[in-house]
Motif scaffolding. Structure first.
Motif, PDB file in Angstrom:
ATOM      1  N   SER A   1       0.787  -1.239   0.000  1.00 40.10           N
ATOM      2  CA  SER A   1       0.000   0.000   0.000  1.00 40.10           C
ATOM      3  C   SER A   1       0.815   1.283   0.000  1.00 40.10           C
ATOM      4  O   SER A   1       0.247   2.358  -0.178  1.00 40.10           O
TER       5      SER A   1
ATOM      6  N   TYR B   1      -0.175   5.275  -0.911  1.00 37.41           N
ATOM      7  CA  TYR B   1       0.008   6.411   0.002  1.00 37.41           C
ATOM      8  C   TYR B   1       0.791   7.526  -0.688  1.00 37.41           C
ATOM      9  O   TYR B   1       0.443   8.709  -0.581  1.00 37.41           O
TER      10      TYR B   1
ATOM     11  N   SER C   1       2.216   9.557  11.171  1.00 42.20           N
ATOM     12  CA  SER C   1       0.826  10.005  11.292  1.00 42.20           C
ATOM     13  C   SER C   1       0.710  11.441  11.759  1.00 42.20           C
ATOM     14  O   SER C   1      -0.339  12.074  11.581  1.00 42.20           O
TER      15      SER C   1
ATOM     16  N   VAL D   1      -6.675  -1.158   4.712  1.00 43.33           N
ATOM     17  CA  VAL D   1      -6.218   0.156   4.236  1.00 43.33           C
ATOM     18  C   VAL D   1      -7.245   0.760   3.290  1.00 43.33           C
ATOM     19  O   VAL D   1      -7.600   1.944   3.380  1.00 43.33           O
TER      20      VAL D   1
ATOM     21  N   THR E   1      -9.292   4.181   4.394  1.00 45.60           N
ATOM     22  CA  THR E   1      -8.954   5.401   3.640  1.00 45.60           C
ATOM     23  C   THR E   1      -9.999   5.753   2.587  1.00 45.60           C
ATOM     24  O   THR E   1      -9.814   6.721   1.859  1.00 45.60           O
TER      25      THR E   1
ATOM     26  N   TRP F   1      -5.339   7.081   6.947  1.00 47.36           N
ATOM     27  CA  TRP F   1      -3.965   6.616   7.033  1.00 47.36           C
ATOM     28  C   TRP F   1      -3.419   6.764   8.456  1.00 47.36           C
ATOM     29  O   TRP F   1      -2.624   5.935   8.916  1.00 47.36           O
TER      30      TRP F   1
ATOM     31  N   VAL G   1      -4.568   3.796  10.235  1.00 47.98           N
ATOM     32  CA  VAL G   1      -3.793   2.627   9.781  1.00 47.98           C
ATOM     33  C   VAL G   1      -2.460   2.565  10.516  1.00 47.98           C
ATOM     34  O   VAL G   1      -2.051   1.504  11.018  1.00 47.98           O
TER      35      VAL G   1
END
Length: 490
Positions: free
Chosen positions: A308, A312, A380, A441, A445, A453, A456
């Motif tokens: 993933s 992102y 994050s 994910v 999202t 995210w 996550v």
């Protein structure tokens, strides 16, 4: 008597000189290099869809895009205003598909639905029939299925999901087969360096494939990613079957001293298992459960980033496909170097008796699970700070490589006779994470990118910390009673 002593002296001298310095031209280091290149191909074939799916879905209609909040990162100078990020030269054309983020998550997860099916079977088959044939057949099947990817995509998402599952089934036997080979080739004080040198091929394949696939997508079209890598994989399988031997006894070019060194160092572990297995004793084994839980929690982080991270980079940080491929590969450069260095360091600590085997495994697991969790929490909070986000992701994937000298190879410490089977068992737990993580994910999202995210990353960090505590509490490096040849359950 004096003549006999004079004749024995050179032999003893050779033994003292050769064994402590085996050299990188030895048969076992040659096997490590071949496995390094083979696992390079395995991961190149596994991750090419993670970057290619961006080019395959760039034409997604606005109506199918997620509803995002206003805190999504703004486009920067390299991104296209319309968000498509397509810069294909004139004359290069490739089909694009209207797949939502949820559908993309299911497609990326489908690999692991097949992968989980053959983990245990691969461990059992490799113990029965040997690792060479099983690994070679798995790699060949993976290469052929990769060549069929463009056809499956053209038929529809369902066909691509099915082919991804078949590809996962083919790759599922590869790592248990590798552990079966190492149980016959790796002396105990060299396991970390040999196995980590081989395993570093995984990240070598990843960080090579991401930028190369991005370039191929841009200049040739995404179908050629599958044609090129699939074709190379088929060719490499020829070298695998010609160059690899099941054990030292069957190798035609190994030196007598190296063969004696390997065989004598592994004399106490027993031969490979037969048809009967001590399943009840395995189920009751807390050290085995500790490894399995560590795999489950740590592989969530690894597979989440593996499948993933390109999404992102595209959806949140708005890098175009060339930048995406390069920056998605950057964390794996650190992981590749870290895997090799941690293996050397772990064997150094063991050979100098600085720590016990159990302490080394827990120390490297602790560093490899705790620090990446902290790095993800930091990601994050940095939000749209592009250098900081890429830096923390790179740090996370670099340090997680230390687990390669930790719980990742702990199976061969506690039960070398069943190394392939135990890898199949513990890796099955890790594969559960591979199944759930990409889908999770996509779901988290689908409504709000940055908040999704962030959730996550926090969830991934929490799982890593739980897995670390469980492993440190119950992990062991002692040969288990049920793994001894003279006490094995028949």
């Amino acid at each position: 008597i004096h003549q006999a002593r004079r004749e024995e002296a050179p032999s003893s001298l050779r033994l003292v000189v050769i064994l402590p310095t085996p050299g990188f031209c030895s048969a076992r280091y040659s096997l490590a290099l071949i496995l390094h290149l083979s696992l390079f191909m395995v991961y190149a074939l596994r991750v090419n869809l993670s970057i290619t799916i961006i080019a395959m879905t760039n034409g997604t209609s606005p109506g199918s895009l997620p509803n995002v909040s206003m805190d999504v990162c703004p486009n920067h100078s390299h991104a296209q205003p319309n968000g498509s990020h397509r810069e294909f030269p004139q004359g290069v054309s490739a089909p694009v598909y209207d797949w939502s983020s949820k559908t993309q998550g299911i497609i990326l997860s489908a690999f692991f639905y097949g992968y989980i099916v053959t983990q245990l079977l691969g461990g059992y088959w490799s113990g029965m029939f040997g690792g060479k044939i099983l690994l070679g057949c798995g790699l060949l099947s993976t290469s052929v299925f990769t060549l069929l990817m463009p056809l499956a995509a053209s038929l529809g998402a369902a066909y691509l999901i099915g082919l991804q599952a078949l590809l996962g089934m083919a790759e599922g036997v590869i790592f248990p087969a590798q552990y079966t080979l190492w149980a016959k080739w790796a002396p105990p004080l060299e396991r970390s360096r040999l196995m980590n040198l081989a395993d570093a091929g995984c990240t070598f394949g990843t960080f090579t494939t991401f930028p190369v696939a991005g370039i191929i997508c841009q200049y040739l079209g995404w179908p050629y990613v599958f044609y090129i890598f699939g074709g190379i994989g088929c060719v490499w399988c020829v070298f695998w079957f010609l160059l690899v031997y099941e054990d030292p006894a069957s190798h035609p070019c190994i030196s007598a001293s190296e063969k004696e060194h390997i065989v004598s160092s592994l004399a106490n572990q027993g031969s490979s298992h037969g048809r009967c297995l001590p399943l009840l004793a395995m189920i009751k084994s807390l050290p085995l459960w500790a490894i399995a839980v560590a795999y489950l929690c740590n592989d969530w982080l690894f597979y989440m980033l593996l499948t993933s991270m390109p999404m992102y980079m595209n959806d949140v940080l708005h890098f175009d496909i060339r930048e995406n491929g390069l920056l998605s590969a950057l964390p794996y450069i650190g992981n590749w170097l870290g895997t090799i260095i941690s293996g050397l360091l772990a064997d150094f600590l063991l050979s100098r008796h600085v720590f016990s085997t159990a302490t080394v495994r827990k120390l490297f697991s602790g560093l490899g699970m705790l620090l990446p969790a902290i790095s993800l929490v930091a990601v994050s909070y940095v939000g749209c700070d592009y250098p900081a986000a890429v830096g923390f992701l790179t740090l996370s994937m670099t340090i997680i490589s230390m687990c390669g000298a930790g719980f990742n190879i702990n199976q061969i410490d506690i039960a070398p006779r069943y190394a392939g089977l135990l890898l199949g068992i513990t890796s099955t737990f890790g594969t559960v994470s591979g199944i759930i993580a990409p889908t999770a994910v996509g779901l988290l999202t689908s409504q709000d990118l940055l908040t999704g995210w962030r959730n996550v990353f926090f969830m991934t960090a929490a799982l890593n910390l739980f897995g670390l505590l469980f492993y440190v509490t119950f992990g062991s490096a002692t040969l288990q009673d049920w793994a001894r040849e003279d006490t094995a359950v028949q």
